[in-house]
Scaffold this motif. Structure first.
Motif, short mmCIF file in Angstrom:
data_model
loop_
_atom_site.label_atom_id
_atom_site.label_comp_id
_atom_site.label_asym_id
_atom_site.label_seq_id
_atom_site.Cartn_x
_atom_site.Cartn_y
_atom_site.Cartn_z
N PRO A 89 5.34 7.19 -1.40
CA PRO A 89 3.93 6.83 -1.30
C PRO A 89 3.64 6.00 -0.06
O PRO A 89 4.49 5.24 0.41
CB PRO A 89 3.68 6.02 -2.56
CG PRO A 89 5.02 5.52 -2.96
CD PRO A 89 6.01 6.54 -2.50
N ALA A 90 2.44 6.15 0.47
CA ALA A 90 2.02 5.36 1.63
C ALA A 90 1.74 3.92 1.22
O ALA A 90 1.89 3.00 2.01
CB ALA A 90 0.78 5.98 2.26
N GLU A 91 1.29 3.75 0.00
CA GLU A 91 1.00 2.43 -0.52
C GLU A 91 1.70 2.25 -1.85
O GLU A 91 1.86 3.20 -2.60
CB GLU A 91 -0.50 2.26 -0.74
CG GLU A 91 -1.31 2.34 0.53
CD GLU A 91 -2.80 2.23 0.25
OE1 GLU A 91 -3.17 2.02 -0.92
OE2 GLU A 91 -3.56 2.35 1.20
N ILE A 92 2.09 1.04 -2.11
CA ILE A 92 2.72 0.72 -3.39
C ILE A 92 1.79 -0.26 -4.10
O ILE A 92 1.38 -1.25 -3.53
CB ILE A 92 4.10 0.06 -3.20
CG1 ILE A 92 4.99 0.91 -2.33
CG2 ILE A 92 4.70 -0.31 -4.52
CD1 ILE A 92 5.89 1.83 -3.06
N LEU A 93 1.48 0.02 -5.35
CA LEU A 93 0.65 -0.87 -6.13
C LEU A 93 1.53 -1.68 -7.07
O LEU A 93 2.46 -1.15 -7.67
CB LEU A 93 -0.36 -0.07 -6.95
CG LEU A 93 -1.33 0.77 -6.13
CD1 LEU A 93 -2.20 1.60 -7.06
CD2 LEU A 93 -2.20 -0.09 -5.25
#
Length: 130
Positions: A89-93
């Motif tokens: 993923p480009a972002e991790i939440l």
């Protein structure tokens, strides 16, 4: 699309279809797209299986398909395949969770009041020697 019901789009179902089991015996299966949409509706709405809208087909079918596929690992394999399909993923939440702890778990005896450091006392000359 009816606002009260969840339906998988053509694109969504096309991504799921290759991962669905095809080793069925006996009677032909009820339409997978309709049943999966019904399962998602029940899980999203939080309603009971027997309260699922009739547009998704027999409620017993929704429940049985969900349970059988869970036992066979179909859902785990499906989620894993979808999660890894796009690469990392480009972002991790990060999910923030609140964890309850007993009131005694917050610190030592006497609570969490600030205490002076013991370093100056440790460096001082012992008082009990003559």
């Amino acid at each position: 699309m009816d606002r009260d019901h969840f339906w998988l789009s053509d694109r969504q179902f096309a991504r799921l279809e290759p991962h669905l089991p095809t080793d069925t015996r006996g009677k032909p299966r009820v339409d997978d797209r309709r049943v999966i949409s019904g399962i998602i509706h029940v899980l999203l709405s939080g309603c009971r299986w027997k309260d699922a809208p009739a547009v998704y087909g027999p409620r017993k079918t929704l429940y049985n398909r969900f349970r059988r596929w869970a036992a066979k690992g179909v859902w785990s394999n499906l989620f894993h395949a979808l999660a890894t399909a796009g690469g990392p993923p480009a972002e991790i939440l990060i999910d923030s969770s609140a964890v309850k702890a007993h009131r005694c778990a917050s610190g030592g005896k006497g609570g969490s009041a600030a205490r002076p450091s013991a370093a100056p006392v440790a460096d001082a000359r012992p008082k009990s020697t003559p």
